[in-house]
Design a protein around this motif. Structure first.
Motif, PDB file in Angstrom:
ATOM      1  N   THR A 103       0.836  -1.206   0.000  1.00  0.00           N
ATOM      2  CA  THR A 103       0.000   0.000   0.000  1.00  0.00           C
ATOM      3  C   THR A 103       0.865   1.247   0.000  1.00  0.00           C
ATOM      4  O   THR A 103       0.625   2.182  -0.757  1.00  0.00           O
ATOM      5  CB  THR A 103      -0.937  -0.002   1.216  1.00  0.00           C
ATOM      6  OG1 THR A 103      -1.787  -1.150   1.141  1.00  0.00           O
ATOM      7  CG2 THR A 103      -1.796   1.249   1.265  1.00  0.00           C
ATOM      8  N   LEU A 128      -4.783   0.944  -5.683  1.00  0.00           N
ATOM      9  CA  LEU A 128      -5.158   0.129  -4.526  1.00  0.00           C
ATOM     10  C   LEU A 128      -6.268  -0.862  -4.825  1.00  0.00           C
ATOM     11  O   LEU A 128      -6.440  -1.843  -4.126  1.00  0.00           O
ATOM     12  CB  LEU A 128      -5.567   1.043  -3.364  1.00  0.00           C
ATOM     13  CG  LEU A 128      -4.442   1.942  -2.883  1.00  0.00           C
ATOM     14  CD1 LEU A 128      -4.967   2.889  -1.829  1.00  0.00           C
ATOM     15  CD2 LEU A 128      -3.293   1.139  -2.366  1.00  0.00           C
ATOM     16  N   ILE A 149      -8.614   4.926   1.494  1.00  0.00           N
ATOM     17  CA  ILE A 149      -7.693   4.383   2.501  1.00  0.00           C
ATOM     18  C   ILE A 149      -8.084   4.869   3.881  1.00  0.00           C
ATOM     19  O   ILE A 149      -8.102   4.099   4.837  1.00  0.00           O
ATOM     20  CB  ILE A 149      -6.237   4.777   2.171  1.00  0.00           C
ATOM     21  CG1 ILE A 149      -5.812   4.067   0.900  1.00  0.00           C
ATOM     22  CG2 ILE A 149      -5.303   4.459   3.326  1.00  0.00           C
ATOM     23  CD1 ILE A 149      -4.514   4.575   0.331  1.00  0.00           C
TER      24      ILE A 149
END
Length: 152
Positions: A103, A128, A149
């Motif tokens: 990530t 992602l 996120i």
């Protein structure tokens, strides 16, 4: 000793002791008036429980150490019965670290692209969600991903 005395001796709270009891890590005798009563050995047990929790184990995971909790230094030493629990915890941490590094790397590439910088040798990367990123990443797309996120 009563629960308040144990909390003071073990340098913790009454609430924590009740929590350990709820999770089967600590056991008390009940006096005729219903008060919890603990042996002196409970101080060592509580300190060992706290060491395990500080090392990252949950209360449920710490139950794997039950046979070792009454030994000095049990929270620092490995007892044979706890090896499977430690093995599982390490594997879970390794997976989490790998996912975090991936990530982080993807975000670093996206940030460089959003700033108009070269993404480096790993220019063929995915975002992602696994979608291919071409050279021209829009700033609003990066902000959208950053919001995703933050929501996780």
């Amino acid at each position: 000793m009563r629960i308040g005395e144990l909390a003071r001796a073990a340098e913790t709270t009454v609430r924590a002791l009740r929590y350990y009891e709820e999770h089967g890590l600590l056991h008390a005798r009940r006096s005729p008036n219903g008060y919890r009563d603990y042996d002196e050995s409970a101080v060592l047990r509580v300190r060992n429980i706290r060491r395990l929790l500080a090392a990252g184990f949950t209360a449920d995971e710490a139950r794997a150490f039950s046979s070792c909790l009454d030994q000095p230094g049990a929270g620092d030493r490995v007892c044979l019965e706890s090896v499977p629990a430690i093995t599982r915890k390490l594997a879970a941490l390794d997976e989490e670290i790998t996912a975090l590094v991936r990530t982080r790397d993807r975000l670093a590439v996206q940030l460089r692209r959003a700033r108009g910088e070269s993404a480096g040798s790993g220019d063929d990367t995915t975002d992602l969600d696994g979608r291919y990123l071409n050279r021209g990443v829009r700033r609003d797309h990066v902000q959208e991903i950053a919001g995703d996120i933050a929501a996780r």
